[in-house]
Scaffold this active site. Structure first.
Site, PDB file in Angstrom:
ATOM      1  N   LYS A 178       0.893  -1.170   0.000  1.00 17.59           N
ATOM      2  CA  LYS A 178       0.000   0.000   0.000  1.00 17.59           C
ATOM      3  C   LYS A 178       0.926   1.212   0.000  1.00 17.59           C
ATOM      4  O   LYS A 178       1.443   1.621   1.026  1.00 17.59           O
ATOM      5  CB  LYS A 178      -0.867  -0.026   1.264  1.00 17.59           C
ATOM      6  CG  LYS A 178      -2.228   0.642   1.108  1.00 17.59           C
ATOM      7  CD  LYS A 178      -2.175   2.100   0.753  1.00 17.59           C
ATOM      8  CE  LYS A 178      -1.943   2.999   1.953  1.00 17.59           C
ATOM      9  NZ  LYS A 178      -1.673   4.391   1.559  1.00 17.59           N
ATOM     10  N   GLU A 254       9.530   1.444  10.919  1.00 13.92           N
ATOM     11  CA  GLU A 254      10.568   2.463  10.715  1.00 13.92           C
ATOM     12  C   GLU A 254       9.853   3.807  10.728  1.00 13.92           C
ATOM     13  O   GLU A 254       9.114   4.130   9.795  1.00 13.92           O
ATOM     14  CB  GLU A 254      11.293   2.228   9.395  1.00 13.92           C
ATOM     15  CG  GLU A 254      12.073   0.916   9.414  1.00 13.92           C
ATOM     16  CD  GLU A 254      12.797   0.594   8.113  1.00 13.92           C
ATOM     17  OE1 GLU A 254      12.694   1.365   7.149  1.00 13.92           O
ATOM     18  OE2 GLU A 254      13.462  -0.448   8.077  1.00 13.92           O
ATOM     19  N   CYS A 288      13.850  10.938   6.573  1.00  7.58           N
ATOM     20  CA  CYS A 288      13.662  10.604   7.988  1.00  7.58           C
ATOM     21  C   CYS A 288      14.964  10.738   8.770  1.00  7.58           C
ATOM     22  O   CYS A 288      14.957  10.991   9.970  1.00  7.58           O
ATOM     23  CB  CYS A 288      13.129   9.191   8.125  1.00  7.58           C
ATOM     24  SG  CYS A 288      14.233   7.967   7.429  1.00  7.58           S
ATOM     25  N   GLU A 390       9.071  16.576  15.139  1.00  8.00           N
ATOM     26  CA  GLU A 390       9.554  16.360  13.777  1.00  8.00           C
ATOM     27  C   GLU A 390       8.783  17.265  12.819  1.00  8.00           C
ATOM     28  O   GLU A 390       7.557  17.238  12.789  1.00  8.00           O
ATOM     29  CB  GLU A 390       9.349  14.898  13.362  1.00  8.00           C
ATOM     30  CG  GLU A 390       9.883  14.608  11.977  1.00  8.00           C
ATOM     31  CD  GLU A 390       9.507  13.205  11.459  1.00  8.00           C
ATOM     32  OE1 GLU A 390       8.319  12.846  11.507  1.00  8.00           O
ATOM     33  OE2 GLU A 390      10.418  12.495  11.011  1.00  8.00           O
TER      34      GLU A 390
END
Ligand code: NAD
Ligand code: 6OD
Length: 486
Positions: A178, A254, A288, A390
């Site tokens: 997906k 992750e 990331c 973040e």
């Protein structure tokens, strides 16, 4: 009008209910095409195809045959490099120079390097003494886990998806992917490559859609999915972990980061500036592993801030194909709103805006795009939200430090633990500091330098588990012990 269809059981199919949503180009918000939105029907069809394929020719292939096919896939992506490149740049707006250097070659390499490593890993064996003196031999044996759900994000769409699909297939599993709703193109294209390379129908499936109450949720909750590997935000990881708890399915997560760089006075300043430029601004800050917190030893603080800011002023912001461009837009209007809210918040929290903080004037249709300026702040408290949360944009906050202990303390003072960069010419300091950082990967005098045989993953809220090299085996196979009485 371009349509992005699901790829189920070796064929491109529309959603049964005809539901679609828009895919827009972040450079000018123009419509690229319509994405079919998968519901329970499409997810179930894909999972059933993947389950059946485990028992088909794929399940009977030798390791050598599987490996041969995976090498073919990598070669075919490289042969169709330009198509993958154009598709990735359209979906993300990222510069061609970046995607041709990182996204597409690494997207292909993930099928080769990882499968080679996995196939060469030995399993354990032990001799057990028994009372009758004949003994027993224990032999470790790895089996594919089964149907693996791969949920991937938009920042490095092909690279981060194949990073999981490559090892999953190398271990003999079948997959249902997906991809992110923002970046459907390269995953869709990969279906064609799978057919061209002789991957049996049902081994690689793609269902498009959103997360909650859509394909993402239906896939992670599907009882015939045996393992879920996910890359994306920590909060989504938590939701997926809850879904996986039903039926005790394995997960590999992750997730997000708020990565520090520590720049010591004894660094090679040219290298530290060059590395921090990449770690803060590459891919418009949407990596990331990127650096959003920079800690600089006080004696070189002013020089570092001035030099980073001067260098960031030379970034050429523009469309993917324009020569010399090294920064594109953010991925979407939604993400632009998020990043600009942080730019506003930083000012409210008392930041000194050293550079940027707004939206560049691009002119014409491009002004409808998801552009933001590269931004540098100083002067914020370590407890401010700008320093704690973040942002995932082209921005960083620079903070001075006086001692090594203080730098380590500030670097570790976060709920995340994905990556860090340490800049010093002292090897012993580099090792000492790296060992104390609570992260999955610590770079010394470099950034995003990847050996695919090594463990990759995050500490704390940056993830669960490690993938890469033999570590991927732990997730993508079921290790059983066969105990043979002699
Ligand atoms: P996201 O979590 O919003 O989405 C990732 C994927 O999860 C998408 O495909 C999305 O549709 C799907 N999803 C969303 N809600 C879901 C649900 N309830 N159930 C199932 N699937 C669902 O992340 P994003 O915005 O696409 O990516 C950016 C984030 O990813 C950042 O936080 C970044 O740090 C992180 N990231 C981490 C790594 C890593 O290796 N640690 C790598 C890249 C990106
Ligand atoms: O290099 C890799 O294998 C990897 N997973 C990189 C992740 C980058 C995040 O944006």
């Amino acid at each position: 009008m371009k349509e992005f269809k699901h790829f189920i059981n070796g064929e491109y199919v529309s959603s049964a209910d005809g539901k679609t949503f828009e895919n827009r180009n972040p450079i000018d918000n123009s419509l690229i095409g319509l994405i079919h939105e998968g519901g329970k029907t499409e997810v179930d069809a894909a999972v059933q195809a993947a389950k059946a394929a485990l028992k088909g020719p794929w399940g009977k292939f030798t390791q050598a045959k599987r490996l041969e096919i995976l090498h073919k896939i990598a070669d075919r992506i490289n042969e169709r490099f330009e198509e993958f490149l154009v598709a990735e740049c359209k979906d993300t707006g990222k510069p061609r120079s970046l995607a041709s250097h990182i996204d597409i070659p690494r997207g292909a390499a993930n099928f080769k390097t990882l499968s080679d490593t996995l196939i060469n890993d030995p399993t354990e064996s032990f001799n057990l003494d028994t009372p009758d003196g004949t003994g027993a031999l224990n032999v470790g044996f790895r089996k594919p886990k089964g149907v693996i759900a791969v949920i991937s994000p938009w920042n490095l769409p092909l690279l981060l998806m194949t990073w999981k699909v490559g090892p999953a297939l190398a271990c003999g599993n079948t997959v249902v992917v997906k991809p992110s709703e923002d970046t459907p193109a390269t995953t869709t294209l990969l279906g064609e490559v799978m057919n061209e390379c002789g991957v049996p129908a049902g081994v690689f499936n793609v269902v498009h859609g959103l997360g909650a109450n859509s394909a993402g949720e239906f896939l992670t909750k599907h009882p015939d999915v045996d393992g879920i590997t996910f890359t994306g935000e920590t909060s989504t990881g938590e939701t997926i972990m809850r879904a996986a708890s039903v039926g005790l399915r394995n997960i590999s997560l992750e997730c997000g980061g708020k990565n520090p760089a520590i720049v010591f006075a004894d660094c090679d300043m040219d290298k530290a500036i060059e590395g921090t430029m990449r770690s803060a601004f590459a891919n418009c800050g949407q990596v990331c592993l990127g650096t959003e917190r920079v800690y600089v030893e006080r004696s070189i603080f002013d020089e570092f801030v001035n030099r980073l800011s001067d260098e960031a002023k030379t970034l050429k912001v523009g469309v993917p194909e324009e020569a010399g461009v090294n920064m594109g837009p953010l991925v979407s209007q939604e993400h632009k709103r998020k990043v600009l809210n942080y730019y506003k918040l930083a000012v409210e929290e008392g930041a000194n805006v050293i550079l940027g903080g707004g939206v560049p004037e691009m002119g014409g249709d491009l002004d409808q795009g998801a552009w933001v300026q590269p931004t540098i702040w100083t002067g914020l408290s370590e407890n401010s939200r700008t320093v704690k949360e973040e942002i995932f944009g082209p921005c960083c906050h620079i903070q001075p430090f006086d001692t090594e202990e203080e730098a380590i303390e500030m670097a570790n003072d976060t709920v995340y633990g994905l990556a860090a960069a340490v800049w010093t010419e002292s090897t012993s300091k580099a090792v000492r500091v790296s060992q104390q950082l609570d992260v999955g990967i610590a770079w010394v005098n470099s950034w995003f330098l990847r050996d695919l045989r090594t463990a990759f993953g995050g500490a704390k809220q940056s993830g669960i588990g490690r993938e890469g090299g033999i570590h991927s085996l732990e997730f993508y196979t079921e290790l059983k012990n066969i105990c043979i009485k002699m």
